[in-house]
Design a protein around this motif. Structure first.
Motif, PDB file in Angstrom:
ATOM      1  N   VAL A 224       0.999  -1.281  -0.181  1.00  0.00           N
ATOM      2  CA  VAL A 224       0.022   0.018   0.096  1.00  0.00           C
ATOM      3  C   VAL A 224       0.813   1.435  -0.271  1.00  0.00           C
ATOM      4  O   VAL A 224       1.912   1.228   0.874  1.00  0.00           O
ATOM      5  CB  VAL A 224      -0.720  -0.063   1.314  1.00  0.00           C
ATOM      6  N   VAL A 225       0.581   1.981  -0.829  1.00  0.00           N
ATOM      7  CA  VAL A 225       1.478   3.431  -0.844  1.00  0.00           C
ATOM      8  C   VAL A 225       0.296   4.325  -1.120  1.00  0.00           C
ATOM      9  O   VAL A 225      -0.414   4.490  -1.941  1.00  0.00           O
ATOM     10  CB  VAL A 225       2.242   3.284  -2.306  1.00  0.00           C
ATOM     11  N   VAL A 226       0.474   5.317   0.062  1.00  0.00           N
ATOM     12  CA  VAL A 226      -0.437   6.450   0.150  1.00  0.00           C
ATOM     13  C   VAL A 226      -0.040   7.600  -0.609  1.00  0.00           C
ATOM     14  O   VAL A 226       1.090   8.163   0.055  1.00  0.00           O
ATOM     15  CB  VAL A 226      -0.869   6.648   1.645  1.00  0.00           C
ATOM     16  N   PRO A 227      -0.486   8.019  -1.589  1.00  0.00           N
ATOM     17  CA  PRO A 227       0.228   9.144  -2.412  1.00  0.00           C
ATOM     18  C   PRO A 227      -0.310  10.523  -1.877  1.00  0.00           C
ATOM     19  O   PRO A 227      -1.434  10.456  -1.174  1.00  0.00           O
ATOM     20  CB  PRO A 227      -0.276   8.837  -4.036  1.00  0.00           C
ATOM     21  N   GLY A 228       0.440  11.446  -2.133  1.00  0.00           N
ATOM     22  CA  GLY A 228      -0.103  12.822  -1.837  1.00  0.00           C
ATOM     23  C   GLY A 228      -1.189  13.429  -2.844  1.00  0.00           C
ATOM     24  O   GLY A 228      -1.144  12.793  -3.906  1.00  0.00           O
ATOM     25  N   VAL A 229      -1.690  14.259  -2.433  1.00  0.00           N
ATOM     26  CA  VAL A 229      -2.787  14.902  -3.475  1.00  0.00           C
ATOM     27  C   VAL A 229      -2.545  16.302  -3.343  1.00  0.00           C
ATOM     28  O   VAL A 229      -1.969  17.230  -2.535  1.00  0.00           O
ATOM     29  CB  VAL A 229      -4.157  14.570  -2.874  1.00  0.00           C
ATOM     30  N   GLU A 230      -2.883  16.837  -4.854  1.00  0.00           N
ATOM     31  CA  GLU A 230      -3.135  18.394  -4.838  1.00  0.00           C
ATOM     32  C   GLU A 230      -4.229  19.159  -3.996  1.00  0.00           C
ATOM     33  O   GLU A 230      -5.015  18.482  -3.714  1.00  0.00           O
ATOM     34  CB  GLU A 230      -3.388  18.702  -6.324  1.00  0.00           C
ATOM     35  N   ALA A 231      -4.000  20.426  -3.777  1.00  0.00           N
ATOM     36  CA  ALA A 231      -4.886  21.117  -3.106  1.00  0.00           C
ATOM     37  C   ALA A 231      -6.104  21.237  -3.879  1.00  0.00           C
ATOM     38  O   ALA A 231      -6.011  21.421  -5.132  1.00  0.00           O
ATOM     39  CB  ALA A 231      -4.412  22.641  -2.983  1.00  0.00           C
ATOM     40  N   PRO A 232      -7.368  21.056  -3.312  1.00  0.00           N
ATOM     41  CA  PRO A 232      -8.557  21.212  -4.071  1.00  0.00           C
ATOM     42  C   PRO A 232      -8.961  22.852  -4.366  1.00  0.00           C
ATOM     43  O   PRO A 232      -8.103  23.547  -3.979  1.00  0.00           O
ATOM     44  CB  PRO A 232      -9.558  20.916  -2.788  1.00  0.00           C
ATOM     45  N   VAL A 233      -9.752  22.951  -5.130  1.00  0.00           N
ATOM     46  CA  VAL A 233     -10.396  24.297  -5.619  1.00  0.00           C
ATOM     47  C   VAL A 233     -11.165  24.748  -4.367  1.00  0.00           C
ATOM     48  O   VAL A 233     -12.055  23.911  -3.734  1.00  0.00           O
ATOM     49  CB  VAL A 233     -11.215  24.045  -7.023  1.00  0.00           C
ATOM     50  N   ASN A 234     -10.982  25.890  -3.833  1.00  0.00           N
ATOM     51  CA  ASN A 234     -11.748  26.348  -2.626  1.00  0.00           C
ATOM     52  C   ASN A 234     -12.389  27.550  -2.935  1.00  0.00           C
ATOM     53  O   ASN A 234     -13.370  27.793  -2.260  1.00  0.00           O
ATOM     54  CB  ASN A 234     -10.372  26.631  -1.482  1.00  0.00           C
ATOM     55  N   GLY A 235     -12.208  28.182  -4.051  1.00  0.00           N
ATOM     56  CA  GLY A 235     -13.091  29.326  -4.287  1.00  0.00           C
ATOM     57  C   GLY A 235     -14.011  29.089  -5.425  1.00  0.00           C
ATOM     58  O   GLY A 235     -13.697  28.357  -6.624  1.00  0.00           O
ATOM     59  N   PHE A 236     -15.109  29.547  -5.387  1.00  0.00           N
ATOM     60  CA  PHE A 236     -16.252  29.254  -6.270  1.00  0.00           C
ATOM     61  C   PHE A 236     -17.007  30.758  -6.484  1.00  0.00           C
ATOM     62  O   PHE A 236     -17.017  31.422  -5.743  1.00  0.00           O
ATOM     63  CB  PHE A 236     -17.304  28.125  -5.722  1.00  0.00           C
ATOM     64  N   ASP A 237     -17.480  30.778  -7.930  1.00  0.00           N
ATOM     65  CA  ASP A 237     -18.070  31.965  -8.558  1.00  0.00           C
ATOM     66  C   ASP A 237     -19.637  31.873  -7.976  1.00  0.00           C
ATOM     67  O   ASP A 237     -20.113  33.080  -7.549  1.00  0.00           O
ATOM     68  CB  ASP A 237     -18.223  31.974  -9.980  1.00  0.00           C
TER      69      ASP A 237
END
Length: 174
Positions: free
Chosen positions: A68-81
């Protein structure tokens, strides 16, 4: 043991599921800040569900003696129109995850990895439900973008919590 190619891709999918968890958490926080408690609760629940999917995959790899290799993740989108944007993003995400899950099933079949193919069947069914739910929600939110009370009422009425699925794979740590 699962086919090495399948195990590698399932480890990647763990990261995809955790990224979906983070994105749904960001959506929930957005709706919470707008004082839309039903939408916030819906997306907090979706976030937990995505984390649970990742942990099902972790448990499968553990059960089959695969790494099992738990990969890192990119930051999510936090701002919405607007109130529509998070749901549109969620639908696109669910469609992308569906393709990823289908790809995992394809690998299992190509590798004649029957246990992994069987494991993926539940996720195939789950993705049909997820895309349908987000498609319906997007239609409602788009139609009622100026009337958040109608959106909240729809979510309260239509998105009530379901019971646990007895056919779901085991969750690591549960």
């Amino acid at each position: 043991m699962p086919a090495p190619r399948f195990a590698d891709q399932l480890n990647t999918q763990i990261g995809n599921e955790l990224a979906a968890h983070s994105q749904y958490l960001a959506c929930a926080v957005y709706y919470d800040a707008l004082t839309m408690p039903q939408m916030a609760a819906f997306f907090y629940g979706q976030a937990l569900e995505e984390r649970e999917h990742a942990m099902m995959m972790v448990q499968y790899l553990l059960d089959t003696d695969a790494d099992v290799v738990v990969p890192g993740v990119e930051a999510p989108v936090n701002g919405f129109d607007d109130v529509v944007a998070p749901v549109a993003l969620a639908l696109a995400q669910e469609k992308r995850v569906t393709e990823q899950i289908n790809g995992l099933l394809r690998i299992a079949r190509e590798e004649s990895d029957f246990a992994s193919e069987q494991f993926m069947q539940w996720f195939i069914k789950e993705q049909v439900e997820e895309v349908a739910t987000m498609s319906d929600l997007l239609a409602v939110v788009t139609r009622n973008r100026e009337d958040v009370e109608d959106i909240e009422e729809y979510v309260a009425r239509e998105q009530s919590a379901e019971g646990a699925d007895p056919t779901a794979p085991r969750v690591a740590g549960a």
